[in-house]
Motif scaffolding. Structure first.
Motif, PDB file in Angstrom:
ATOM      1  N   UNK A  54       9.000   6.902  -0.996  1.00 38.36           N
ATOM      2  CA  UNK A  54       8.572   5.523  -1.260  1.00 38.36           C
ATOM      3  C   UNK A  54       8.795   4.660  -0.014  1.00 38.36           C
ATOM      4  N   UNK A  55       9.937   4.828   0.639  1.00 37.31           N
ATOM      5  CA  UNK A  55      10.215   4.086   1.878  1.00 37.31           C
ATOM      6  C   UNK A  55       9.171   4.450   2.938  1.00 37.31           C
ATOM      7  N   UNK A  56       8.861   5.729   3.049  1.00 38.90           N
ATOM      8  CA  UNK A  56       7.861   6.182   4.023  1.00 38.90           C
ATOM      9  C   UNK A  56       6.511   5.558   3.737  1.00 38.90           C
ATOM     10  N   UNK A  57       6.104   5.551   2.483  1.00 38.59           N
ATOM     11  CA  UNK A  57       4.811   4.974   2.104  1.00 38.59           C
ATOM     12  C   UNK A  57       4.789   3.478   2.418  1.00 38.59           C
ATOM     13  N   UNK A 109       6.480   1.902   4.726  1.00 38.62           N
ATOM     14  CA  UNK A 109       6.398   1.731   6.182  1.00 38.62           C
ATOM     15  C   UNK A 109       4.973   1.977   6.671  1.00 38.62           C
ATOM     16  N   UNK A 110       4.342   3.009   6.145  1.00 39.92           N
ATOM     17  CA  UNK A 110       2.958   3.271   6.572  1.00 39.92           C
ATOM     18  C   UNK A 110       2.027   2.149   6.127  1.00 39.92           C
ATOM     19  N   UNK A 111       2.255   1.651   4.886  1.00 47.19           N
ATOM     20  CA  UNK A 111       1.427   0.533   4.402  1.00 47.19           C
ATOM     21  C   UNK A 111       1.632  -0.699   5.287  1.00 47.19           C
ATOM     22  N   UNK A 112       2.883  -0.902   5.696  1.00 48.30           N
ATOM     23  CA  UNK A 112       3.177  -2.049   6.560  1.00 48.30           C
ATOM     24  C   UNK A 112       2.443  -1.909   7.897  1.00 48.30           C
ATOM     25  N   UNK A 113       2.439  -0.744   8.444  1.00 49.40           N
ATOM     26  CA  UNK A 113       1.737  -0.492   9.709  1.00 49.40           C
ATOM     27  C   UNK A 113       0.234  -0.677   9.525  1.00 49.40           C
ATOM     28  N   UNK A 114      -0.287  -0.329   8.343  1.00 43.17           N
ATOM     29  CA  UNK A 114      -1.728  -0.449   8.099  1.00 43.17           C
ATOM     30  C   UNK A 114      -2.141  -1.910   7.918  1.00 43.17           C
ATOM     31  N   UNK A 115      -1.187  -2.764   7.600  1.00 43.19           N
ATOM     32  CA  UNK A 115      -1.532  -4.177   7.409  1.00 43.19           C
ATOM     33  C   UNK A 115      -1.632  -4.930   8.740  1.00 43.19           C
ATOM     34  N   UNK A 116      -1.284  -4.335   9.802  1.00 40.67           N
ATOM     35  CA  UNK A 116      -1.410  -4.952  11.129  1.00 40.67           C
ATOM     36  C   UNK A 116      -2.897  -5.132  11.456  1.00 40.67           C
ATOM     37  N   UNK A 117      -3.148  -6.003  12.323  1.00 42.99           N
ATOM     38  CA  UNK A 117      -4.536  -6.161  12.753  1.00 42.99           C
ATOM     39  C   UNK A 117      -5.037  -4.889  13.435  1.00 42.99           C
TER      40      UNK A 117
END
Length: 179
Positions: A132-135, A137-145
């Motif tokens: 869940x933490x990994x997901x 973090x990846x979602x957070x990275x995907x929200x970047x421009x």
């Protein structure tokens, strides 16, 4: 009585129908026999009776010997049957012991299996928290421009870690299905 021994005895013969003097060649008149005839006939009858008694005793003795032999054979068979039944009872008791031991071993294995299932479930939950933490973090990275989305080493490591967590989750599910 003693004074009548030599005297003549009076006998009146009758046939089965009750008519007197029915024997052929005999008159219907009463016939007389001497006391000695009676004594001789009586001694003959007593002798015959004695022979019958002796024969009966012999037959009875033979029957007793046969019964004794039969009883001995029966007792021998009974002892064999008894011995065989005792053997079967002992064999059954040993089998009961083996089965009870197997039941105890099975119960122990079931306890171990439940403990293993509990352990795997706990480990799956721990792994799920990391996944869940990994997901996240990846979602957070995907929200970047779009210009900031870079496929660098941290991104590759997060993806590898996510794949590893997913594979681990799949293994836990397979193991739980086996247990």
């Amino acid at each position: 009585s003693k004074h009548n021994r030599g005297a003549l005895l009076h006998i009146h013969t009758m046939d089965i129908t009750g008519a007197s003097g029915s024997e052929p060649g005999r008159s219907s008149q009463p016939t007389f026999r001497l006391g000695e005839d009676w004594a001789a006939e009586t001694s003959k009858q007593i002798g015959r009776a004695s022979l019958t008694i002796v024969g009966s005793d012999k037959t009875r003795n033979v029957a007793h010997v046969s019964v004794d032999r039969g009883t001995n054979v029966t007792n021998t068979h009974d002892m064999r049957v008894d011995r065989a039944l005792r053997g079967k009872v002992n064999q059954t008791n040993r089998l009961i012991g083996v089965l009870e031991s197997n039941i105890d071993n099975t119960n122990l294995e079931l306890q171990k299996m439940h403990a293993t299932r509990k352990y795997i479930t706990q480990e799956k939950e721990k792994s799920m928290k990391h996944a869940t933490v990994n997901i996240e973090r990846r979602d957070q990275r995907m929200q970047r421009p779009a210009r900031e989305q870079v496929h660098d080493n941290p991104h590759r490591e997060l993806r590898k870690q996510g794949d590893l967590f997913q594979e681990t989750q799949n293994r836990y599910v397979r193991r739980l299905n086996e247990v």
